[in-house]
Design a protein around this motif. Structure first.
Motif, short mmCIF file in Angstrom:
data_model
loop_
_atom_site.label_atom_id
_atom_site.label_comp_id
_atom_site.label_asym_id
_atom_site.label_seq_id
_atom_site.Cartn_x
_atom_site.Cartn_y
_atom_site.Cartn_z
N LEU A 1 30.43 64.85 54.66
CA LEU A 1 31.16 64.33 55.95
C LEU A 1 30.01 63.47 56.55
O LEU A 1 28.80 63.86 56.91
CB LEU A 1 31.35 65.31 57.03
N ILE A 2 30.40 62.10 56.74
CA ILE A 2 29.41 61.25 57.60
C ILE A 2 30.20 60.90 58.93
O ILE A 2 31.10 60.48 59.08
CB ILE A 2 29.33 59.78 56.81
N VAL A 3 29.14 61.32 59.87
CA VAL A 3 29.70 61.42 61.33
C VAL A 3 28.86 60.33 62.08
O VAL A 3 27.71 60.45 62.29
CB VAL A 3 29.72 62.84 62.06
N GLY A 4 29.55 59.05 62.56
CA GLY A 4 28.59 58.23 63.20
C GLY A 4 29.37 56.71 62.72
O GLY A 4 30.29 56.76 61.80
N ASN A 5 28.82 55.72 63.40
CA ASN A 5 29.44 54.47 63.11
C ASN A 5 28.11 53.60 62.74
O ASN A 5 27.01 53.88 63.72
CB ASN A 5 30.52 53.71 63.77
N GLY A 6 28.30 52.17 62.53
CA GLY A 6 27.08 51.09 62.62
C GLY A 6 27.53 50.18 61.72
O GLY A 6 28.28 49.92 60.84
N VAL A 7 26.41 49.20 61.54
CA VAL A 7 26.43 48.09 60.84
C VAL A 7 26.44 48.22 59.27
O VAL A 7 27.00 47.43 58.49
CB VAL A 7 25.30 46.97 60.95
N GLU A 8 25.87 49.53 58.93
CA GLU A 8 25.93 49.71 57.35
C GLU A 8 27.27 50.55 56.91
O GLU A 8 27.30 50.68 55.53
CB GLU A 8 24.68 50.60 57.23
N GLU A 9 28.24 50.56 57.64
CA GLU A 9 29.33 51.40 57.33
C GLU A 9 30.03 51.02 56.12
O GLU A 9 30.36 51.48 55.08
CB GLU A 9 30.51 51.59 58.61
N SER A 10 30.36 49.47 56.01
CA SER A 10 31.25 49.03 55.11
C SER A 10 30.38 49.10 53.59
O SER A 10 30.84 49.09 52.82
CB SER A 10 31.53 47.47 55.22
N ASN A 11 29.02 48.87 53.92
CA ASN A 11 28.33 48.97 52.62
C ASN A 11 28.32 50.23 52.28
O ASN A 11 28.39 50.63 51.00
CB ASN A 11 26.81 48.49 52.94
N LEU A 12 28.16 51.03 53.18
CA LEU A 12 28.06 52.76 52.38
C LEU A 12 29.61 53.05 51.93
O LEU A 12 29.50 53.98 51.01
CB LEU A 12 27.74 53.68 53.60
N LYS A 13 30.50 52.67 52.23
CA LYS A 13 31.79 52.92 51.87
C LYS A 13 31.96 52.11 50.57
O LYS A 13 32.49 52.88 49.46
CB LYS A 13 32.75 52.43 52.69
N ASN A 14 31.30 51.04 50.36
CA ASN A 14 31.38 50.45 48.97
C ASN A 14 30.48 51.09 47.90
O ASN A 14 30.98 51.16 46.74
CB ASN A 14 30.92 48.92 49.03
N ILE A 15 29.49 51.63 48.54
CA ILE A 15 28.58 52.10 47.23
C ILE A 15 28.86 53.84 46.97
O ILE A 15 28.34 54.35 46.16
CB ILE A 15 27.00 52.25 47.56
N SER A 16 30.04 54.22 47.82
CA SER A 16 30.30 55.81 47.43
C SER A 16 31.80 55.73 47.03
O SER A 16 32.40 56.84 46.99
CB SER A 16 30.33 56.62 48.89
N THR A 17 32.40 54.80 46.56
CA THR A 17 33.72 54.82 46.08
C THR A 17 34.20 55.74 45.17
O THR A 17 35.09 56.34 44.90
CB THR A 17 34.23 53.35 45.63
N HIS A 18 32.96 56.03 43.90
CA HIS A 18 33.12 56.66 42.91
C HIS A 18 33.17 58.19 43.52
O HIS A 18 33.50 59.16 42.48
CB HIS A 18 31.96 56.58 41.98
#
Length: 570
Positions: free
Chosen positions: A430-447
């Motif tokens: 569970l990732i709680v929070g937001n910020g500038v890295e959100e889209s990048n983190l979602k891309n690298i965790s699709t697996h």
């Protein structure tokens, strides 16, 4: 009048006389030019040395009320204590005779240390103080004595009031004397605290700084202290709704909490703010105090140092700007810190950083860790809460709470959790929070598919139950000071696995609280699993963690520590 004082008066008269003479000699005779130049220089010397207000108060044209008298004296005391060229500073006159009135002046004698260098520094210090007295329309009667023998010329009926006496000369040589702090505390009420930070108490964005300030305000209010927040207005609430919070709220900016805008409007509004004369200015960024250094010199100024300067830029995608920004920021930071009276650090590593960077701050920084509101952050019914959020009771839930920024090193956590998920089928991240890295983190965790949940930023009132969802809190930042998320998780009974960052290793001091792990994905994954399976579900450990926070990081302890610091420095 001793030699240094006579030299000061002669030089401050002769230097302008010569300058004016060269200007006037083209228009008047030499004798006339000398007389005019000397008369103007002598008059300016008299005015700029602050003597005009000593005269005006003697004829009843200027009055100084008691509060202003004591606040100015206290501010002067703090400036004297920062010097290294003075031996002694004492007050005589009406205050020492216990006959203080609105027409009294502040009668101070300072004794300098020996040596030409100290004489020159003392010369500049006295000139600066007399100039300040002129600006503030304050009747200051201050003179330099070359040695302690000059004190024998003062009326023996006047018991000295000690402003500064590190060698205890007065204590050793006088039978009757007083300490200024004792008289000040008897004469003045506890000051109102002006909190300076760009946050909205009715629209709290996530962040450790905001939690710290908000918790501190609540703690001070519970102690019966008066607080004013110079904040920002982000919500659509009315000012009346803000005033119902129990403290005064003054919006410096609206619709934005950007630091640069906040600082800009502080410069604009500070000269016109109607603050109590004895108020204490407490900022949580050193540069936010710059307007107060310029326009409110007599107020006690406190800064809480929350982290290592510009670290967030150094490890961000803007790191290439760091070599350009750092020297400029350091100049501003040094200027601010050198004019601040009290320094508080939230952790030992922050304290050591500033002491190494500015050696003159050595042994002057108090450590007051962040606190937790234990009325809301506490263990709850995990089964009930997990059911509410759609999780199974036996799920192994790893949680991260914080800003989604590069400095938080969340990609490391995702890689570690990937290893963990291959060994534990019912694991969730569970990732709680937001910020500038959100889209990048979602891309690298699709697996990870349905094993990872980005919950976004959550309201502060929901955070206690969200913490209670977790089996373990994970922290792997590149830099931290004293992360509140660690204490909040422990208060909720949740163990913590963290890399050795900030002061976390001093908090996680035994295995029941959590684990300090290596910055290696395999080790981190292994420690997360171990902590969940061996210590995560035991109710005894849950209670122990909450008790540990109660004993060490309760809000009440933080606010009491701040109050003690104020009492000491006032």
């Amino acid at each position: 009048m001793d030699r240094t004082e006579r030299t000061l008066k002669v030089l401050v008269t002769l230097i302008p006389t010569f300058i004016l003479f060269f200007l006037f000699q083209n228009y008047y005779s030499e004798l006339t030019s000398i007389i005019i130049s000397f008369s103007i220089a002598h008059t300016l010397n008299w005015i700029f040395n602050g003597q005009i207000f000593v005269l005006l108060k003697n004829v009843g044209w200027v009055n100084t009320d008691k509060d202003k008298f004591f606040i100015y004296s206290s501010a002067l005391k703090r400036r004297i204590e920062k010097t290294n060229f003075l031996y002694l500073a004492v007050i005589f006159g009406s205050l020492s005779r216990n006959r203080l009135t609105d027409s009294s002046d502040l009668d101070i004698r300072i004794i300098r240390k020996s040596g030409l260098n100290n004489a020159l520094k003392c010369f500049l210090f006295i000139w600066h103080e007399r100039l300040l007295a002129l600006i503030y329309r304050f009747p200051l009667d201050i003179y330099i004595l070359d040695d302690v023998s000059g004190l024998s010329k003062i009326n023996s009926e006047e018991a000295p009031i000690i402003l500064y006496d590190p060698d205890n000369y007065i204590v050793k040589n006088y039978t009757e004397y007083f300490f200024f702090q004792d008289i000040f505390h008897k004469s003045m009420d506890f000051p109102e605290i002006i909190m300076v930070y760009p946050y909205d108490p009715l629209h709290k964005n996530p962040g450790g700084g905001i939690k710290y300030v908000d918790n501190l305000i609540m703690g001070l209010l519970k102690e019966g202290k008066k607080v004013t927040l110079l904040g920002v207005k982000l919500s659509d609430k009315t000012i009346d709704e803000y005033q119902s919070l129990g403290f005064k709220f003054v919006p410096i900016t609206e619709k934005s909490d950007a630091s640069y805008l906040y600082l800009l409007f502080l410069f604009v509004k500070t000269p016109f703010l109607k603050l109590p004369i004895n108020s204490v200015i407490h900022s949580h960024r050193s540069y936010f105090l710059l307007p107060f250094i310029l326009f409110r010199q007599n107020n006690l100024k406190i800064v809480t140092l929350h982290g290592i300067t510009l670290e967030i830029i150094r490890v961000s995608s803007y790191a290439y700007l760091y070599p350009i920004i750092e020297p400029v920021f350091r100049f501003i930071e040094r200027l601010c810190l050198s004019n601040i009276d009290v320094y508080i650090a939230v952790s030992n590593n922050v304290k050591h950083f500033f002491e190494n960077r500015y050696p003159w701050m050595m042994n002057r920084i108090e450590i007051i860790p962040t606190g937790v509101d234990l009325t809301t952050y506490k263990p709850m019914d995990k089964h009930k809460i997990r059911k509410l959020y759609g999780f199974e009771e036996d799920d192994l839930i790893v949680m991260f709470v914080g800003r989604l920024e590069k400095i938080k090193n969340i990609d490391f956590l995702i890689r570690s959790f990937t290893i963990l998920s291959q060994q534990v089928s019912n694991s969730k991240l569970l990732i709680v929070g937001n910020g500038v890295e959100e889209s990048n983190l979602k891309n690298i965790s699709t697996h990870l598919g349905s094993k990872i949940f980005f919950m976004g930023s959550q309201p502060s009132e929901k955070m206690p139950e969200i913490y209670n969802l977790a089996s373990v809190l994970a922290l792997c930042s590149e830099s931290e000071a004293s992360p509140n998320v660690v204490k909040e998780a422990l208060a909720c009974g949740i163990p913590v696995v963290s890399t050795d960052v900030g002061d976390v290793s001093s908090i996680i001091c035994n295995d029941s609280l959590g684990k300090i792990s290596h910055k290696d994905e395999n080790s981190f994954a292994r420690d997360l699993i171990h902590m969940c399976k061996s210590k995560g579900k035991n109710k005894v450990f849950f209670e122990h963690r909450n008790q540990f926070v109660t004993e060490n990081f309760e809000i009440k302890k933080m606010s009491e520590s701040i109050s003690k610091v104020l009492e000491y420095y006032l």
